[in-house]
Design an enzyme around this catalytic site. Structure first.
Site, PDB file in Angstrom:
ATOM      1  N   CYS A  47       0.844  -1.189   0.000  1.00 32.10           N
ATOM      2  CA  CYS A  47       0.000   0.000   0.000  1.00 32.10           C
ATOM      3  C   CYS A  47       0.883   1.244   0.000  1.00 32.10           C
ATOM      4  O   CYS A  47       2.093   1.173   0.224  1.00 32.10           O
ATOM      5  CB  CYS A  47      -0.956  -0.031   1.159  1.00 32.10           C
ATOM      6  SG  CYS A  47      -0.147  -0.505   2.632  1.00 32.10           S
TER       7      CYS A  47
ATOM      8  N   TYR B 241      -6.212 -13.466  -1.381  1.00 33.98           N
ATOM      9  CA  TYR B 241      -5.409 -12.921  -0.280  1.00 33.98           C
ATOM     10  C   TYR B 241      -5.861 -13.492   1.063  1.00 33.98           C
ATOM     11  O   TYR B 241      -7.028 -13.366   1.429  1.00 33.98           O
ATOM     12  CB  TYR B 241      -5.572 -11.400  -0.310  1.00 33.98           C
ATOM     13  CG  TYR B 241      -4.858 -10.603   0.745  1.00 33.98           C
ATOM     14  CD1 TYR B 241      -3.533 -10.843   1.094  1.00 33.98           C
ATOM     15  CD2 TYR B 241      -5.507  -9.540   1.370  1.00 33.98           C
ATOM     16  CE1 TYR B 241      -2.885 -10.060   2.039  1.00 33.98           C
ATOM     17  CE2 TYR B 241      -4.863  -8.743   2.309  1.00 33.98           C
ATOM     18  CZ  TYR B 241      -3.554  -9.013   2.638  1.00 33.98           C
ATOM     19  OH  TYR B 241      -2.915  -8.231   3.573  1.00 33.98           O
TER      20      TYR B 241
END
Ligand code: ADP
Ligand code: SF4
Length: 691
Positions: A32, A174
């Site tokens: 991120c 994920y």
């Protein structure tokens, strides 16, 4: 053209991942960045630069598959509907331009999604308190029923199809970092279900298996299907562990995905800072995976040295060298290895300032790489810079991170630069702080810059030269950049105390500068920390290890409060408590006496005396800006054509800010932007207003 030593050849072999082939073993794992769906152009350019720098696979951050997985206030990727495809397609296309593969990490975050923006009801394997955000947010998620599971599978499948349309080559399921539904279902502590998705491990794995199978079915013809899975949570039997259930899960699913991307959980363990973990630290946890599968395995561990990378591949631990931070600090790391320029690698220092960008919901920044996050909005490239636009000669004063970076970047532009430093050792605060416990890797900030400068005939480093205004004027330079740093205040003035603390002039009051200069307190020491980042905690560790009885007082609710954003706070506190440091939070310093300090309990307005032999003040710093003040008249009357104050001498801040300030000053030299307009491009939402 390849000129890298043959010993690194193995890193440049293509590796097949299901239906696609990566051009080499350099794999930028999902990370991120605080830009996410808000700044798609900036994000695409940041990822593109990594592909240009040689990363064979470049992935997104986590990408929300549905509005019930809304991670606001954080900015991650979004693929809630077809409308989100163009923004992600921009990135996939940018990465493809350099022959790299684009990967996308699809996720539904379950009880970690607070849904503050979408106002959807969060859900998970059971009803429980929401876990996202600060971890202390109000509200609970609801228990998923069969229809919810059917919906989730459809949303994941649709997101995979959209990702394929956006051009991605690798599509993830994920189950990592404790952050996704697939992982929540795996965990006994969250999954108390009695249906076919709970109970036995086979049942708890079912949802993860469903998602992988659905994704393969939807896009597996053209896209590789990867999993990202936490193979150890460092929680013993309470969680997944490489000797327990994670082992069994990998064994169960071994050949199902096209690629295993494995790491340790939670995020604070995965992205452990260099203060706590060194290169390759995840190997003991992830090594088993390759023994159970024939599919390629990716792992991380802040690898920055090609030897360690080659070794991890040769020892059969990894097929791909996964990296987030090393690719942030040096987007051109693979190219530099390939071209035999390993000494040019700008090694990550493991400070986690990059992580703080996501945690503070602002665009990513990096201590080592001042261009990170600025690729699109300022047009900055990590390896190239505009050539000089005059024959100006520049005097930079102070060889801390700001001065070093400024001189280096000016030198790269082609200017003649003299970098003058008062001390015999260059490096400023970094040279000194890197000697504190756990911070040795921070030296890389100065080592890289010194190496670069040493090769530039147009940059002269002159240590051991304390400069006065008269010296500067005598030198004849007409362009002066002052990067003289800051000194820690001795009087306790800071965010909480606005006037000098009575008794602060007593002899047993110390500052971090005293300690870094080797003047160490003994006996019972009170550290007063109104700085809140690492310094107070590091000094507590240092002094406790040297046998002092240490008490740390801070006005904040937590010791080293800001280090939450670099994922270090819990480890720092644990280490200090293990060392026997007494911690007083919500405490402001009121007075220093001989033999004691008085502290004020901020919450209760109560005064307490703490016995001590010495006090260390970690509050504000005073900018060392006298030289700029003294030179201002020369600037006003034209003897100096430019005079610029940068870094801590201008406004004391973290090291990343000093490096950035130095870089900015070099970029802006000879071409100062208009101060009335933002110096960077912004991304606007087009308003198609119809009259
Ligand atoms: P920054 O983080 O802004 O780079 P630092 O404190 O790390 O600041 O570095 C400032 C450097 O400037 C220190 O190494 C210090 O010795 C040097 N310095 C301070 N005053 C002078 C001066 N008058 N002449 C030359 N060097 C100076
Ligand atoms: Fe490494 Fe620090 Fe840069 Fe993050 S901010 S990539 S940890 S140097």
């Amino acid at each position: 053209m390849t000129s890298h030593a043959h010993m690194y050849d193995i890193l440049f072999e293509p590796v097949r991942i299901g239906p696609v082939t990566a051009p080499n073993r350099f794999y930028q794992v999902p990370h991120c960045n605080g830009m996410g769906y808000r700044m798609p152009r900036a994000l695409a350019e940041m990822r593109r630069v990594k592909a240009e720098g040689g990363w064979g696979v470049v992935c997104t951050e986590e990408v929300e598959i549905h509005h019930s997985s809304d991670l606001a206030p954080f900015f991650e990727g979004r693929l809630w509907s077809d409308d989100d495809i163009p923004a992600l397609a921009l990135m996939a296309e940018a990465v493809h331009r350099h022959g790299a593969l684009a990967g996308i990490e699809l996720t539904h975050n379950g009880h970690d999604a607070l849904n503050y923006y979408s106002r959807a009801t969060s859900f998970g394997p059971r009803s429980m308190g929401l876990m996202g955000g600060t971890g202390f947010e109000p509200g609970q998620c609801r228990r998923m029923d069969r229809e919810d599971i059917r919906n989730l599978r459809r949303w994941h499948r649709n997101a995979a199809l959209r990702a394929k349309r956006a051009g991605f080559d690798i599509i993830y399921c994920y189950a990592g970092h404790g952050l996704s539904l697939a992982m929540h279902f795996l965990l006994r502590r969250f999954n108390d279900r009695t249906d076919e998705y709970g109970g036995s491990l086979t049942n708890r794995v079912r949802l993860f298996r469903d998602l992988i199978e659905d994704t393969k079915d939807a896009v597996g013809d053209r896209c590789a299907v990867a999993v990202r899975m936490a193979v150890d949570e460092l929680l013993g039997d309470e969680g997944l562990s490489s000797q327990g259930e994670a082992y069994e899960i990998v064994a169960m699913l071994a050949e199902l995905p096209d690629l295993w991307d494995v790491n340790i959980s939670a995020w604070s363990n995965d992205s452990a800072s260099s203060r706590f973990e060194k290169e390759g630290f995840q190997e003991p946890y992830i090594a088993f995976v390759k023994q159970l599968t024939s599919k390629p395995v990716v792992g991380v561990g802040r690898y920055t040295s090609p030897e360690a990378m080659v070794s991890a591949v040769r020892r059969g631990i990894l097929d791909f060298i996964g990296a987030a931070r090393p690719s942030i600090a040096d987007p051109f790391l693979p190219r530099k290895i390939q071209e035999g320029r390993t000494e040019d690698i700008r090694e990550c220092i493991g400070c986690n300032i990059c992580v703080s960008g996501d945690n503070k919901c602002v665009p990513i920044r990096c201590t080592q790489n001042p261009t990170m996050g600025e690729e699109w909005r300022r047009g900055w490239h990590p390896e190239t810079i505009a050539p000089k636009c005059s024959d100006a000669e520049v005097l930079v004063i102070g060889a801390g991170p700001a001065g070093l970076e400024c001189a280096r970047a000016l030198g790269q532009r082609g200017y003649q630069v003299a970098l003058v430093e008062a001390r015999r050792e260059p490096g400023g605060r970094v040279a000194r702080e890197a000697r504190l416990p756990g911070l040795s890797e921070w030296r890389r900030v100065i080592d890289w810059r010194l190496t670069q400068i040493a090769r530039m005939p147009n940059v002269q480093l002159l240590p051991g030269n304390p400069m006065t205004a008269a010296d500067v004027l005598e030198s004849g330079y007409e362009h002066v950049i002052i990067a003289t740093g800051a000194i820690w205040r001795r009087d306790g003035v800071g965010r909480t105390v606005y006037h000098p603390v009575p008794g602060c002039d007593l002899l047993h009051v110390y500052t971090p500068d005293d300690i870094m200069d080797g003047r160490l307190p003994t006996g019972r020491v009170v550290i007063y920390d109104d700085d809140h980042y690492y310094m107070g905690g590091v000094l507590a560790e240092l002094l406790a290890c040297r046998g002092c009885g240490v008490t740390l007082c801070t006005p904040a609710p937590l010791v080293s409060h800001w280090s939450q954003f670099t994922l270090e706070q819990e480890r720092i506190e644990r280490r200090l408590r293990d060392l026997g440091v007494a911690i007083h939070t919500r405490s402001a310093l009121s007075a220093v006496h001989v033999g004691a300090v008085t502290v004020r309990d901020i919450a209760a307005s109560r005064l307490t005396d703490l016995a001590c032999d010495s006090v260390v003040m970690v509050a504000d710093r005073a900018p060392r800006d006298a030289l700029a003040t003294d030179l201002a008249p020369a600037r006003a009357d034209g003897r100096l054509r430019t005079l610029r104050l940068i870094g801590d001498a201008n406004a004391p801040h973290i090291i990343a800010q000093a490096v950035f300030a130095g870089h900015l000053a070099a970029r802006e030299f000879d071409e100062m932007p208009d101060a009335d307009v933002p110096p960077f491009a912004r991304e606007f939402i087009p308003l198609n207003v119809q009259s």
